[in-house]
Design an enzyme around this catalytic site. Structure first.
Site, PDB file in Angstrom:
ATOM      1  N   ALA A  54       0.811  -1.216   0.000  1.00  0.00           N
ATOM      2  CA  ALA A  54       0.000   0.000   0.000  1.00  0.00           C
ATOM      3  C   ALA A  54       0.841   1.260   0.000  1.00  0.00           C
ATOM      4  O   ALA A  54       1.974   1.277   0.481  1.00  0.00           O
ATOM      5  CB  ALA A  54      -0.928  -0.007   1.215  1.00  0.00           C
ATOM      6  N   ASP A 165       4.081  -9.698  12.383  1.00  0.00           N
ATOM      7  CA  ASP A 165       5.122  -8.814  11.858  1.00  0.00           C
ATOM      8  C   ASP A 165       5.495  -7.758  12.898  1.00  0.00           C
ATOM      9  O   ASP A 165       5.597  -6.568  12.586  1.00  0.00           O
ATOM     10  CB  ASP A 165       4.648  -8.151  10.569  1.00  0.00           C
ATOM     11  CG  ASP A 165       5.817  -7.588   9.735  1.00  0.00           C
ATOM     12  OD1 ASP A 165       6.960  -8.053   9.943  1.00  0.00           O
ATOM     13  OD2 ASP A 165       5.575  -6.706   8.900  1.00  0.00           O
TER      14      ASP A 165
END
Length: 528
Positions: A54, A165
């Protein structure tokens, strides 16, 4: 795209997925900027960063009149069903979470084939930026980060979500001081079984950032919240030392290290003794290769940090003044090490207690580090332990007046317990010794007088008290008081020598011969 390629203004908002974006030429990722345009009900103000999936913009919510961050799935990926699925899944995962330590999701939508997520705009910097600009965290800052991220992971786990993450770039430190976990772009909801390759290993690599991934994650095995805890341990090691526990140019070599190698001791890499033992032990436990040997949940880690201290009305946790439960934290973080330390202390107690002998101290004798983060390790309110013995261990670790006073406060010698009386007497002697070390002879004298005047105190402890009174008088430069203390000491010593030889044998073990000579209890070499 590598982490270094991100716009440094706000990489905390960029979704970085190793093994996906890194394999795409940078030129093919270029898209026209949306700055100045409208996207649904948002006016795009500026570009903040770019990640693997993104582009990230600062925008104005025209309807609610507030600033937000907008993550927009890049056009070339918006034609791929799997990326759309994963992008929506991030929104689905994060939108379920409403927690002060998690970046809040406001809206998920699509406008003219552009998929976007509107979320909280954080004013501050991410931890990678903080580390680069300020260097390693100090222990007190590290505890705040550890507590904040653990709280976020606990909230996520309660919704069945694994972040997958956790890394410095994905943790924000706002200007208000709040810790915020961002980018649930790799998050997995336990109930998700959509069959998309968004969850699959591609080209032998797994999603996530290899530098912080757990052994099970780099091996492509199934992960659960304990994998996030490993990544948290790697991140904390990095933040405290300035470098991650494992480094390699090749991702496969890095993965091998996570699976097979042991990191260097944190305090050795840091190069100082500032990090308290319990914090080192907690991070070591987070870094265990086997998930079964780590904390089994973020909630368990929070229990260690808060000591189960929760507000019964709001059900919120409170960070205990810095690990007020130092002994408990050590016990939870590394039970084997705690037991080993305790055995060493027991052995020393046989020869060194009551730890109040002139010139002696358990910390110096045992080599135990005295933490320097006073606010963290020495809260005003000392936590009560289960037994007088454990309270005494707590006092040894703290080695401050509050800790030693807490022994008799929580386990009063007046309750008729011989054990309580013994530990209270030892604690009083150690308190007097500490006062002497702090150049507070008047306080030491008052403490010793209480012991001497208490008929319930064992006479062998009063013998040590009189020995300390000699040092007190010398510190006050009062030779008459020193001579009187020596006389009282000699009288009591002679009485015990005749009537209680076991007490004298004990005193001989704990009081060095040179000290006995200086006190007039033993002849000097020239007198023999």
């Amino acid at each position: 795209m590598s982490e270094a390629d991100q716009n440094d203004q706000a990489p905390e908002l960029a979704d970085t997925a190793a093994g996906t974006a890194d394999q795409t030429p940078t030129s093919s990722l270029s898209t026209a900027s949306l700055v100045g345009s409208r996207l649904a009900g948002y006016l795009i103000l500026s570009r903040l960063g770019r990640g693997g999936m993104a582009d990230v913009y600062a925008a104005r919510d025209m309807q609610l009149d507030r600033d937000v961050a907008i993550k927009v799935l890049r056009p070339e990926l918006s034609r791929d069903r799997d990326y759309i699925t994963r992008f929506r899944r991030e929104a689905k995962a994060a939108a379920k979470l409403n927690h002060p330590n998690i970046v809040q999701i406001y809206e998920v939508g699509e406008d003219s084939a552009r998929y976007y997520i509107a979320q909280e705009l954080i004013s501050g910097q991410n931890l990678r930026q903080w580390l680069e600009r300020n260097g390693p965290l100090d222990p007190e800052q590290a505890v705040e980060v550890l507590y904040g991220v653990a709280s976020a992971l606990d909230a996520a786990a309660s919704e069945g979500i694994t972040h997958r993450d956790i890394k410095p770039e994905n943790v924000m430190w706002s200007k208000s001081g709040a810790i915020k976990v961002a980018d649930f772009g790799l998050a997995r909801v336990q109930s998700d079984n959509d069959g998309s390759r968004a969850d699959l290993t591609q080209a032998g690599l797994t999603l996530g950032t290899p530098r912080y991934m757990s052994p099970e994650q780099v091996q492509g095995r199934s992960v659960d919240p304990r994998s996030d805890l490993y990544s948290l341990g790697v991140m904390m090691y990095h933040l405290l030392t300035g470098r991650p526990p494992f480094e390699a140019e090749d991702p496969l070599a890095l993965a091998f290290a996570h699976v097979n190698e042991t990191p260097q001791p944190l305090d050795r890499v840091r190069g100082d003794k500032d990090v308290p033992e319990w914090l080192i032990a907690i991070i070591a436990k987070l870094l265990r290769k086997d998930p079964a040997e780590r904390f089994q949940s973020a909630g368990e880690l929070l229990d260690a940090l808060t000591g189960d201290d929760a507000d019964q009305r709001s059900k919120t946790r409170r960070l205990a003044g810095a690990a007020s439960a130092t002994a408990r934290l050590q016990r939870v973080a590394d039970e084997q090490q705690r037991l080993k330390t305790k055995r060493q202390l027991r052995a020393l107690m046989l020869t060194l207690l009551p730890l109040a002998c002139v010139g002696l101290g358990i910390a110096a004798a045992s080599g135990i580090r005295q933490p320097t983060v006073a606010k963290m390790l020495r809260p005003d309110v000392v936590p009560q332990q289960e037994t007088a013995e454990e309270q005494f261990w707590e006092a040894i670790v703290r080695n401050d007046p509050a800790g030693w006073k807490a022994v008799s406060l929580y386990f009063p010698p007046t309750d008729g317990s011989a054990v309580n009386q013994s530990y209270a007497s030892k604690a009083g002697l150690q308190l007097a010794r500490l006062y002497l070390k702090q150049n507070r002879p008047a306080d030491a004298e008052a403490t010793l007088n209480e012991l001497i005047d208490d008929a319930a105190v064992d006479r062998k402890y009063r013998l040590v008290a009189w020995a300390l009174q000699v040092s007190v008088a010398q510190a006050m430069e009062d030779p008459e008081k020193a001579a009187e203390a020596k006389r009282k000491l000699s009288v009591l010593y002679a009485d015990l020598e005749s009537n209680n030889p076991d007490a004298i044998a004990w005193f001989d073990r704990v009081m060095p011969g040179t000290e006995q000579v200086s006190l007039g209890l033993k002849p000097g070499a020239e007198e023999k």
